[in-house]
Design a protein around this motif. Structure first.
Motif, PDB file in Angstrom:
ATOM      1  N   ARG A 184      40.161  39.984  37.905  1.00 51.04           N
ATOM      2  CA  ARG A 184      40.838  39.425  39.087  1.00 51.04           C
ATOM      3  C   ARG A 184      39.828  39.122  40.194  1.00 51.04           C
ATOM      4  N   ARG A 185      38.826  39.969  40.326  1.00 51.28           N
ATOM      5  CA  ARG A 185      37.790  39.721  41.328  1.00 51.28           C
ATOM      6  C   ARG A 185      37.056  38.413  41.022  1.00 51.28           C
ATOM      7  N   HIS A 192      38.372  35.932  39.440  1.00 50.50           N
ATOM      8  CA  HIS A 192      39.353  34.893  39.773  1.00 50.50           C
ATOM      9  C   HIS A 192      39.282  34.569  41.262  1.00 50.50           C
ATOM     10  N   ASP A 193      39.195  35.606  42.086  1.00 51.09           N
ATOM     11  CA  ASP A 193      39.105  35.394  43.536  1.00 51.09           C
ATOM     12  C   ASP A 193      37.854  34.603  43.898  1.00 51.09           C
ATOM     13  N   GLY A 225      38.249  30.952  41.883  1.00 55.70           N
ATOM     14  CA  GLY A 225      39.463  30.167  42.106  1.00 55.70           C
ATOM     15  C   GLY A 225      40.223  29.851  40.841  1.00 55.70           C
ATOM     16  N   SER A 246      41.247  31.748  36.660  1.00 58.64           N
ATOM     17  CA  SER A 246      41.182  32.947  35.822  1.00 58.64           C
ATOM     18  C   SER A 246      40.030  32.855  34.828  1.00 58.64           C
ATOM     19  N   SER A 306      41.811  44.264  42.713  1.00 61.81           N
ATOM     20  CA  SER A 306      40.805  43.233  42.493  1.00 61.81           C
ATOM     21  C   SER A 306      39.473  43.759  43.001  1.00 61.81           C
ATOM     22  N   ASP A 307      38.664  44.297  42.073  1.00 63.59           N
ATOM     23  CA  ASP A 307      37.414  44.941  42.455  1.00 63.59           C
ATOM     24  C   ASP A 307      36.614  45.187  41.179  1.00 63.59           C
TER      25      ASP A 307
END
Length: 231
Positions: free
Chosen positions: A125-126, A128-129, A132, A134, A151-152
């Motif tokens: 998830r990190r 993804h962040d 932008g 997956s 998210s880490d």
């Protein structure tokens, strides 16, 4: 936390198999990366060049399947052969454009760094962040994907701590996993990426996930509870 994926790669640097359960011994997942493609100079097929490894284009067009007594190689056309079959070596050599054989591990383990590799959904998830979009966990070729909220990069905090999976297996993460260009390459249903390694380098010191030793062997299963001992 839960065990979300189990992956095994019977032949190093080839596509592998997704499992619902696996036996774990001191070496890692039983049968994982026990065989490898080897060239005439004795180097192992990989996505990178180093003292031990040689980058070989075409490895991700081949798939390794577990087999008894040896794994099975699947070619791009779907045909299969036993990993120790000389005629199969000829065909793989044609696919890779170089003379190779497929050989069982001897004195030195085929693992890049350690027995069992782990990544988390939180770390994905990190990414993804940062990107932008997956990122498919298959890119990292990890043995285990652990479902962790948030998210880490929580696995960084597991180093040196005991990680229990289910009722039997205990792992001890030792070090973060250094990544190479392989995570950008097209594999399975994931297309060529081009920016993933650069992102990992800029935001996480070229590492993603951790490798662990096995403190207590046993069997693991999908959806097993995962517990990390306090620091």
């Amino acid at each position: 936390m839960k065990l979300a994926e189990i992956r095994r790669y019977p032949i190093k640097s080839l596509l592998g198999e997704q499992l619902t359960t696996a036996e774990v011994d001191q070496r890692g997942l039983v049968g994982d990366r026990l065989w490898a493609v080897r060239d005439a100079d004795g180097k192992l097929g990989s996505g990178k060049n180093s003292r031990r490894f040689r980058r070989m284009r075409g490895l991700f067009t081949l798939r390794g399947h577990s087999g008894d007594p040896v794994p099975v190689v699947e070619l791009p056309d779907g045909s299969r052969f036993a990993a120790d079959e000389p005629a199969g070596h000829e065909t793989v050599s044609e696919v890779l454009g170089r003379r190779v054989t497929i050989e069982r591990e001897a004195e030195v383990m085929h693992h890049d760094e350690g027995p069992v590799s782990l990544i988390t959904t939180a770390a994905l998830r990190r990414l993804h962040d940062l990107l932008g979009k997956s990122v498919d966990p298959v890119r990292f070729r990890a043995n285990l994907l652990v479902d962790v909220p948030g998210s880490d990069f929580p696995e960084d905090g597991w180093l040196g701590r005991a990680v229990r999976i289910g009722s039997e297996v205990v792992l001890r993460p030792r070090r973060r996993l250094t990544r190479c260009v392989m995570i950008d390459l097209a594999q399975e249903d994931a297309p060529q990426h081009g920016h993933l390694l650069r992102t990992v380098a800029e935001h996480h010191d070229m590492t993603f996930g951790v490798w662990a030793t096995v403190e207590q062997p046993g069997r693991i299963r999908l959806q097993d509870a995962v517990e990390v001992t306090p620091a």
